[in-house]
Scaffold this motif. Structure first.
Motif, PDB file in Angstrom:
ATOM      1  N   ASP A   3      47.052  43.472  60.529  1.00 49.95           N
ATOM      2  CA  ASP A   3      47.899  43.582  59.484  1.00 49.95           C
ATOM      3  C   ASP A   3      47.784  42.122  58.564  1.00 49.95           C
ATOM      4  O   ASP A   3      48.047  42.248  57.328  1.00 49.95           O
ATOM      5  N   GLN A   4      47.072  41.197  59.278  1.00 50.00           N
ATOM      6  CA  GLN A   4      46.702  39.858  58.268  1.00 50.00           C
ATOM      7  C   GLN A   4      45.744  40.339  57.269  1.00 50.00           C
ATOM      8  O   GLN A   4      45.815  40.148  56.200  1.00 50.00           O
ATOM      9  N   LYS A   5      44.684  40.874  57.804  1.00 47.72           N
ATOM     10  CA  LYS A   5      43.457  41.444  56.973  1.00 47.72           C
ATOM     11  C   LYS A   5      43.911  42.421  55.773  1.00 47.72           C
ATOM     12  O   LYS A   5      43.698  42.148  54.596  1.00 47.72           O
ATOM     13  N   GLN A   6      44.839  43.332  56.109  1.00 49.57           N
ATOM     14  CA  GLN A   6      45.413  44.078  55.243  1.00 49.57           C
ATOM     15  C   GLN A   6      46.149  43.369  54.288  1.00 49.57           C
ATOM     16  O   GLN A   6      46.157  43.842  52.870  1.00 49.57           O
ATOM     17  N   GLY A   7      46.696  42.410  54.534  1.00 54.71           N
ATOM     18  CA  GLY A   7      47.812  41.598  53.750  1.00 54.71           C
ATOM     19  C   GLY A   7      46.861  40.692  52.776  1.00 54.71           C
ATOM     20  O   GLY A   7      47.052  41.000  51.351  1.00 54.71           O
ATOM     21  N   GLN A   8      45.861  40.304  53.251  1.00 50.93           N
ATOM     22  CA  GLN A   8      44.859  39.600  52.350  1.00 50.93           C
ATOM     23  C   GLN A   8      44.223  40.503  51.167  1.00 50.93           C
ATOM     24  O   GLN A   8      44.167  40.293  50.040  1.00 50.93           O
ATOM     25  N   LYS A   9      43.875  41.774  51.732  1.00 47.12           N
ATOM     26  CA  LYS A   9      43.363  42.645  50.705  1.00 47.12           C
ATOM     27  C   LYS A   9      44.314  43.162  49.760  1.00 47.12           C
ATOM     28  O   LYS A   9      44.101  43.193  48.451  1.00 47.12           O
ATOM     29  N   THR A  44      50.728  32.857  52.656  1.00 46.70           N
ATOM     30  CA  THR A  44      49.265  33.028  53.030  1.00 46.70           C
ATOM     31  C   THR A  44      48.302  33.710  52.604  1.00 46.70           C
ATOM     32  O   THR A  44      47.354  33.236  52.140  1.00 46.70           O
ATOM     33  N   PRO A  45      48.540  35.052  52.615  1.00 50.66           N
ATOM     34  CA  PRO A  45      47.545  35.917  51.995  1.00 50.66           C
ATOM     35  C   PRO A  45      47.215  35.733  50.552  1.00 50.66           C
ATOM     36  O   PRO A  45      46.264  36.014  49.924  1.00 50.66           O
ATOM     37  N   ILE A  46      48.300  35.273  49.588  1.00 53.72           N
ATOM     38  CA  ILE A  46      48.500  34.933  48.238  1.00 53.72           C
ATOM     39  C   ILE A  46      47.607  33.759  48.054  1.00 53.72           C
ATOM     40  O   ILE A  46      46.564  33.851  47.147  1.00 53.72           O
ATOM     41  N   ARG A  47      47.716  32.734  49.026  1.00 53.06           N
ATOM     42  CA  ARG A  47      46.642  31.779  48.809  1.00 53.06           C
ATOM     43  C   ARG A  47      45.109  31.980  49.170  1.00 53.06           C
ATOM     44  O   ARG A  47      44.264  31.502  48.283  1.00 53.06           O
ATOM     45  N   GLU A  48      44.984  32.773  50.070  1.00 51.62           N
ATOM     46  CA  GLU A  48      43.734  33.170  50.432  1.00 51.62           C
ATOM     47  C   GLU A  48      43.083  34.177  49.390  1.00 51.62           C
ATOM     48  O   GLU A  48      41.904  33.929  48.898  1.00 51.62           O
ATOM     49  N   ALA A  49      43.882  35.005  48.675  1.00 50.89           N
ATOM     50  CA  ALA A  49      43.613  35.753  47.545  1.00 50.89           C
ATOM     51  C   ALA A  49      43.187  34.971  46.258  1.00 50.89           C
ATOM     52  O   ALA A  49      42.120  35.237  45.513  1.00 50.89           O
ATOM     53  N   LEU A  50      43.819  33.809  46.062  1.00 52.48           N
ATOM     54  CA  LEU A  50      43.556  32.880  44.971  1.00 52.48           C
ATOM     55  C   LEU A  50      42.457  32.219  45.210  1.00 52.48           C
ATOM     56  O   LEU A  50      41.424  32.046  44.213  1.00 52.48           O
ATOM     57  N   GLN A  51      42.103  31.696  46.563  1.00 51.79           N
ATOM     58  CA  GLN A  51      40.632  31.128  46.619  1.00 51.79           C
ATOM     59  C   GLN A  51      39.486  32.199  46.264  1.00 51.79           C
ATOM     60  O   GLN A  51      38.475  31.708  45.877  1.00 51.79           O
ATOM     61  N   ARG A  52      39.849  33.270  47.055  1.00 49.48           N
ATOM     62  CA  ARG A  52      38.745  34.297  46.692  1.00 49.48           C
ATOM     63  C   ARG A  52      38.546  34.727  45.232  1.00 49.48           C
ATOM     64  O   ARG A  52      37.271  34.697  44.676  1.00 49.48           O
ATOM     65  N   LEU A  53      39.324  34.789  44.389  1.00 48.57           N
ATOM     66  CA  LEU A  53      39.216  34.943  42.991  1.00 48.57           C
ATOM     67  C   LEU A  53      38.823  33.656  42.343  1.00 48.57           C
ATOM     68  O   LEU A  53      37.917  33.886  41.407  1.00 48.57           O
ATOM     69  N   GLU A  54      39.105  32.649  42.757  1.00 52.88           N
ATOM     70  CA  GLU A  54      38.346  31.402  42.194  1.00 52.88           C
ATOM     71  C   GLU A  54      36.851  31.353  42.571  1.00 52.88           C
ATOM     72  O   GLU A  54      36.083  30.903  41.764  1.00 52.88           O
ATOM     73  N   THR A  55      36.565  31.693  43.819  1.00 61.69           N
ATOM     74  CA  THR A  55      35.288  31.684  44.198  1.00 61.69           C
ATOM     75  C   THR A  55      34.435  32.699  43.183  1.00 61.69           C
ATOM     76  O   THR A  55      33.295  32.218  42.997  1.00 61.69           O
ATOM     77  N   GLN A  56      34.866  33.802  42.972  1.00 61.51           N
ATOM     78  CA  GLN A  56      34.443  35.006  41.820  1.00 61.51           C
ATOM     79  C   GLN A  56      34.522  34.437  40.619  1.00 61.51           C
ATOM     80  O   GLN A  56      34.142  35.202  39.788  1.00 61.51           O
ATOM     81  N   SER A  57      35.283  33.035  40.112  1.00 61.40           N
ATOM     82  CA  SER A  57      35.168  32.681  38.813  1.00 61.40           C
ATOM     83  C   SER A  57      36.172  33.379  38.130  1.00 61.40           C
ATOM     84  O   SER A  57      36.041  33.220  36.805  1.00 61.40           O
ATOM     85  N   LEU A  58      36.887  34.103  38.768  1.00 61.51           N
ATOM     86  CA  LEU A  58      37.907  35.049  38.031  1.00 61.51           C
ATOM     87  C   LEU A  58      39.136  34.003  37.488  1.00 61.51           C
ATOM     88  O   LEU A  58      39.870  34.143  36.762  1.00 61.51           O
ATOM     89  N   LEU A  59      39.344  33.007  38.543  1.00 59.26           N
ATOM     90  CA  LEU A  59      40.113  31.937  38.327  1.00 59.26           C
ATOM     91  C   LEU A  59      39.485  30.577  38.210  1.00 59.26           C
ATOM     92  O   LEU A  59      38.618  30.548  38.680  1.00 59.26           O
ATOM     93  N   ALA A  60      40.141  29.556  37.529  1.00 62.58           N
ATOM     94  CA  ALA A  60      39.533  28.463  37.117  1.00 62.58           C
ATOM     95  C   ALA A  60      40.679  27.181  37.424  1.00 62.58           C
ATOM     96  O   ALA A  60      41.810  27.454  37.384  1.00 62.58           O
ATOM     97  N   ARG A  61      40.103  26.073  37.740  1.00 60.33           N
ATOM     98  CA  ARG A  61      40.981  24.970  37.834  1.00 60.33           C
ATOM     99  C   ARG A  61      41.419  24.242  36.624  1.00 60.33           C
ATOM    100  O   ARG A  61      40.389  24.081  35.755  1.00 60.33           O
ATOM    101  N   ASP A  62      42.586  23.865  36.589  1.00 56.62           N
ATOM    102  CA  ASP A  62      43.111  23.165  35.342  1.00 56.62           C
ATOM    103  C   ASP A  62      44.114  21.887  35.891  1.00 56.62           C
ATOM    104  O   ASP A  62      45.280  22.233  36.115  1.00 56.62           O
ATOM    105  N   GLY A  63      43.357  20.921  36.341  1.00 63.14           N
ATOM    106  CA  GLY A  63      44.179  19.947  36.996  1.00 63.14           C
ATOM    107  C   GLY A  63      44.232  20.461  38.474  1.00 63.14           C
ATOM    108  O   GLY A  63      43.333  20.821  39.218  1.00 63.14           O
ATOM    109  N   ARG A  64      45.527  20.471  39.011  1.00 62.70           N
ATOM    110  CA  ARG A  64      45.806  21.088  40.193  1.00 62.70           C
ATOM    111  C   ARG A  64      46.227  22.357  40.273  1.00 62.70           C
ATOM    112  O   ARG A  64      46.717  23.137  41.272  1.00 62.70           O
ATOM    113  N   SER A  65      46.222  22.677  39.041  1.00 65.40           N
ATOM    114  CA  SER A  65      46.905  24.464  38.729  1.00 65.40           C
ATOM    115  C   SER A  65      45.585  25.265  38.792  1.00 65.40           C
ATOM    116  O   SER A  65      44.392  25.029  38.433  1.00 65.40           O
TER     117      SER A  65
END
Length: 213
Positions: A3-9, A44-65
């Motif tokens: 279920d956790q993996k499904q939530g992450q996906k 938790t899955p939102i946080r992990e999804a954001l980390q994955r998107l940042e790794t893929q360069s689809l999200l970028a850091r702007d200060g702490r945001s």
């Protein structure tokens, strides 16, 4: 654990789709708590999804945001170089390996697009489905994976080049040439038709970004 993996996906797919349809545009800030509330997913899955998107360069850091990334001119040019080569290869392989049913579906897509030629948003969604169908028709899983990554990055473009006056009609004719080559099982013609299509899209994109009429 399942279920956790499904939530992450699901969280990853939900955020990615939201960027893809323009709910979040380049420069927009993504807040973990707001995303969790919007999509009804735990943080938790939102946080992990954001980390994955940042790794893929689809999200970028702007200060702490975290913000939705944008592509500069050089990144755009690099993206289109890779897209042109990979899409051309997909078309060549599709001419060789696609089932007759897959080619008929592509033909139907072209005919259906003629009915929505004046609706850039609908045409843009249909265009993505058309290209995805060609990717799948190549029957090469590794190529499909690479093209998925390219098209995820394409979601960072805030506007569609199909919104440019006359581009919709031209794009449909270019799709027509691609399908005709696939129907003839002409890999070289399909390769060239697809590369020409992406080249014209890039040219239109450059004009759009520069503010040219």
């Amino acid at each position: 654990m399942g279920d956790q993996k499904q939530g992450q996906k699901d969280a990853y797919a939900l955020i990615l789709d939201a960027i893809d349809v323009g709910m979040y545009r380049p420069g927009d800030r993504l807040v973990e708590s707001e995303l969790a509330e919007r999509f009804g997913v735990s943080r938790t899955p939102i946080r992990e999804a954001l980390q994955r998107l940042e790794t893929q360069s689809l999200l970028a850091r702007d200060g702490r945001s975290l913000i939705v990334s944008s592509l500069d001119h050089n990144q755009l040019a690099e993206l289109y170089v890779v897209r042109t080569e990979l899409e051309g290869l997909a078309a060549r392989l599709a001419a060789r390996h696609a089932a007759e049913e897959e080619i008929r579906v592509l033909r139907e897509m072209v005919e259906d697009d003629r009915k929505i030629v004046n609706d850039p948003s609908a045409l843009s969604r249909s265009n993505r489905r058309f290209h995805k169908q060609i990717h799948l028709a190549s029957h090469n899983r590794y190529l499909v994976q690479q093209l998925d990554l390219v098209h995820r990055t394409m979601a960072l473009l805030a506007t569609t080049s199909l919104a440019v006056e006359g581009r919709g009609e031209t794009a449909i004719e270019e799709h027509e040439a691609i399908v005709a080559a696939l129907e003839n099982r002409d890999g070289e013609a399909a390769h060239e038709a697809l590369k020409n299509h992406i080249s014209k899209a890039f040219e239109t994109r450059l004009k759009l970004d520069s503010g040219m009429d």
